[in-house]
Structures are given as C-alpha cells and as structure tokens.
Motif scaffolding. Structure first.
Motif, PDB file in Angstrom:
ATOM      1  N   ALA A   2      26.065  27.861 -66.829  1.00  0.00           N
ATOM      2  CA  ALA A   2      27.081  28.432 -65.532  1.00  0.00           C
ATOM      3  C   ALA A   2      27.172  27.280 -64.992  1.00  0.00           C
ATOM      4  O   ALA A   2      26.277  26.548 -64.880  1.00  0.00           O
ATOM      5  CB  ALA A   2      25.888  29.123 -65.448  1.00  0.00           C
ATOM      6  N   ILE A   3      28.456  26.931 -64.326  1.00  0.00           N
ATOM      7  CA  ILE A   3      28.910  26.078 -62.987  1.00  0.00           C
ATOM      8  C   ILE A   3      28.791  27.085 -61.992  1.00  0.00           C
ATOM      9  O   ILE A   3      29.303  28.344 -62.066  1.00  0.00           O
ATOM     10  CB  ILE A   3      29.971  26.222 -63.600  1.00  0.00           C
ATOM     11  CG1 ILE A   3      30.145  25.076 -64.454  1.00  0.00           C
ATOM     12  CG2 ILE A   3      30.265  24.818 -62.503  1.00  0.00           C
ATOM     13  CD1 ILE A   3      31.494  23.661 -64.987  1.00  0.00           C
ATOM     14  N   HIS A   4      27.870  26.776 -61.610  1.00  0.00           N
ATOM     15  CA  HIS A   4      28.105  27.194 -59.605  1.00  0.00           C
ATOM     16  C   HIS A   4      27.366  27.061 -58.739  1.00  0.00           C
ATOM     17  O   HIS A   4      27.721  25.290 -58.919  1.00  0.00           O
ATOM     18  CB  HIS A   4      27.227  29.183 -59.684  1.00  0.00           C
ATOM     19  CG  HIS A   4      25.237  28.218 -59.364  1.00  0.00           C
ATOM     20  ND1 HIS A   4      24.316  28.108 -58.450  1.00  0.00           N
ATOM     21  CD2 HIS A   4      25.153  26.621 -59.667  1.00  0.00           C
ATOM     22  CE1 HIS A   4      23.102  27.332 -59.215  1.00  0.00           C
ATOM     23  NE2 HIS A   4      23.147  26.414 -59.328  1.00  0.00           N
ATOM     24  N   THR A   5      27.525  27.050 -57.208  1.00  0.00           N
ATOM     25  CA  THR A   5      27.954  26.386 -56.556  1.00  0.00           C
ATOM     26  C   THR A   5      26.527  27.244 -55.088  1.00  0.00           C
ATOM     27  O   THR A   5      26.850  28.531 -55.102  1.00  0.00           O
ATOM     28  CB  THR A   5      28.771  25.757 -55.413  1.00  0.00           C
ATOM     29  OG1 THR A   5      28.783  25.018 -54.529  1.00  0.00           O
ATOM     30  CG2 THR A   5      29.269  26.873 -55.320  1.00  0.00           C
ATOM     31  N   THR A   6      25.818  27.108 -53.881  1.00  0.00           N
ATOM     32  CA  THR A   6      25.374  27.843 -53.817  1.00  0.00           C
ATOM     33  C   THR A   6      25.372  26.672 -51.684  1.00  0.00           C
ATOM     34  O   THR A   6      24.975  25.818 -51.286  1.00  0.00           O
ATOM     35  CB  THR A   6      23.451  27.728 -53.363  1.00  0.00           C
ATOM     36  OG1 THR A   6      23.075  26.344 -53.401  1.00  0.00           O
ATOM     37  CG2 THR A   6      23.442  28.356 -55.229  1.00  0.00           C
ATOM     38  N   PHE A   7      26.258  27.416 -51.147  1.00  0.00           N
ATOM     39  CA  PHE A   7      26.339  26.737 -49.972  1.00  0.00           C
ATOM     40  C   PHE A   7      24.998  28.312 -48.537  1.00  0.00           C
ATOM     41  O   PHE A   7      25.540  28.804 -48.543  1.00  0.00           O
ATOM     42  CB  PHE A   7      27.454  27.648 -49.434  1.00  0.00           C
ATOM     43  CG  PHE A   7      28.627  26.591 -48.233  1.00  0.00           C
ATOM     44  CD1 PHE A   7      29.116  25.501 -48.598  1.00  0.00           C
ATOM     45  CD2 PHE A   7      28.310  27.568 -47.104  1.00  0.00           C
ATOM     46  CE1 PHE A   7      29.226  24.645 -47.097  1.00  0.00           C
ATOM     47  CE2 PHE A   7      28.597  26.496 -45.304  1.00  0.00           C
ATOM     48  CZ  PHE A   7      29.104  25.685 -45.825  1.00  0.00           C
ATOM     49  N   THR A   8      23.851  26.748 -48.256  1.00  0.00           N
ATOM     50  CA  THR A   8      23.234  27.323 -47.923  1.00  0.00           C
ATOM     51  C   THR A   8      23.178  27.776 -46.191  1.00  0.00           C
ATOM     52  O   THR A   8      24.152  26.728 -45.930  1.00  0.00           O
ATOM     53  CB  THR A   8      21.549  26.451 -48.053  1.00  0.00           C
ATOM     54  OG1 THR A   8      22.138  25.128 -47.334  1.00  0.00           O
ATOM     55  CG2 THR A   8      21.622  26.728 -49.817  1.00  0.00           C
TER      56      THR A   8
END
Length: 233
Positions: free
Chosen positions: A162-168
């Motif tokens: 899976a490709i994801h992003t987490t903008f914290t």
C-alpha cells in the motif's frame, strides 16, 4: 503485557490474522503505561535497541522490542515539527495505534507496477536532495484514493504494497508494530516537488546515511522526556 511480548509469534503470511493479533497488542500496550514506560526506559540499557533508534525529517522513532525472528519489531514514533505530504510505502506490513496527536491519512492508487524486479540504479537516489530522475513516470500515475482522520485510539494495519501518506499534527505519537522485510526497498514521493527517492534497509545503506539518522543517547533522552510531558509514558 511484557510477558505476552516474550511469548508472541506473528505469521504475516496470513495478513488478516496477523492484523487482528497485532492491532489487539498495540491497543492494549498503548493503554498500559507502566509497561510502555518500562520498555522506553529499558532502551537506554539495551545497546542493540538504542543502535536501531533513528531520527528522520518527519519523525523520530525508538525501537522498544525486537523479535523479527518471531515476526515483529515494536517501535514508538514521535513526529517532528516538519509536516509534509509525502506518499510512501514500506518494506514490511505493520499495525499502528495513535497514542497522542493525530494525522490526515490518505491512501493512494498507483496505476501500474512500482517494483518490476531488481533495480541496482535505485541505490543512487536515497534522499530528497538527490531524487531519482526516472521518478516522474511513477508520479504521473499516482492518485489519492481514500482520506480519513486518525486520532488517539485509532488503529489500522497496512500491507507493504500500500502507498499512503500521514500529514501529522505536532507531537503525534504512535505505537508501531512491523513485520519482517518483504521487499528490498520502499519509495518516498513528493508530488509538490515532482520528485521521488528510495529507502533501503540499514544493511544496504552507505555508512554516511546510517550515521546521519542515528539517534544516540542524548537525543533518546530528550525524546523520552517529551513522551513523559505528553503523558504517553
């Protein structure tokens, strides 16, 4: 909980079952502050764990427990003050439980294959300062698929494909339980800059890269103090 860690074996070949087992574990451990605190403090006296702790632009992490021979390694992640939207994948599957703070979590769809076999040339492009010039073709095929907010108590399992992003948000903390390596490299993308670079395991990285991300005792103590102030441990 600590006795349970010593007995635990996770078989990631059954992804659904591994997800259930590991989500249950990180849920319970995040709520068991006494055990979590002991794990964090023990790192200072475990040089093999301290050597695996790392500092990155977007997060720092402490390795709390290493049992990859039994299918898992446990880490505690703490976000830095930098917050960037960088789609990426991982070399391993994992479960994560948000303990404090939170982030906007986006899954992506990539049209076509990202890993089509060995790619020795990828080892030249290991940072945002020296991205892979071949990466544009991948970025053009990347589209957001699903976005949701992950707050304290949220937990999920992500497959290594899976490709994801987490903008914290600032001071986001998560308990992160990873499985064994399932591919030789992972990718980091920066659509805003139109760039892409790669990450390899420690054993495949140049010495300069290993030194650059090494945490060290003083930095570890500073992070431990922040975790105490955030009432995580």
């Amino acid at each position: 909980m600590l006795d349970h860690l010593d007995r635990l074996t996770v078989d990631w070949s059954d992804f659904e079952a591994a997800g259930e087992i590991t989500r249950d574990l990180v849920h319970k451990l995040a709520d068991d502050k006494e055990s979590l605190r002991k794990l964090v403090y023990d790192v200072e006296h475990r040089p093999e764990l301290l050597a695996m702790c790392e500092r990155h632009q977007l997060l720092d992490y402490i390795v709390l427990y290493d049992a990859l021979d039994r299918g898992f390694r446990l880490r505690l992640h703490l976000s830095t003050e930098d917050h960037h939207d960088r789609p990426h994948d991982h070399r391993f599957s994992f479960s994560s439980r948000i303990v404090a703070g939170g982030y906007t979590h986006t899954w992506y769809h990539l049209d076509g294959e990202l890993y089509e076999g060995p790619d020795p040339e990828a080892r030249q492009y290991l940072s945002r300062h020296h991205p892979d010039p071949r990466g544009t073709s991948h970025l053009d095929r990347l589209t957001p698929h699903l976005t949701r907010w992950e707050g304290p108590g949220n937990c999920y399992t992500l497959h290594h494909s899976a490709i994801h992003t987490t903008f914290t948000t600032p001071d986001t903390v998560s308990l992160f339980l990873r499985g064994p390596v399932e591919k030789d490299r992972s990718v980091i993308m920066d659509p805003a800059e139109g760039t892409l670079w790669w990450r390899f395991g420690r054993q495949d990285e140049p010495e300069q890269r290993r030194r650059q991300k090494s945490m060290g005792t003083e930095a570890y103590r500073g992070i431990r103090e922040r975790l105490e102030k955030l009432d995580v441990i």
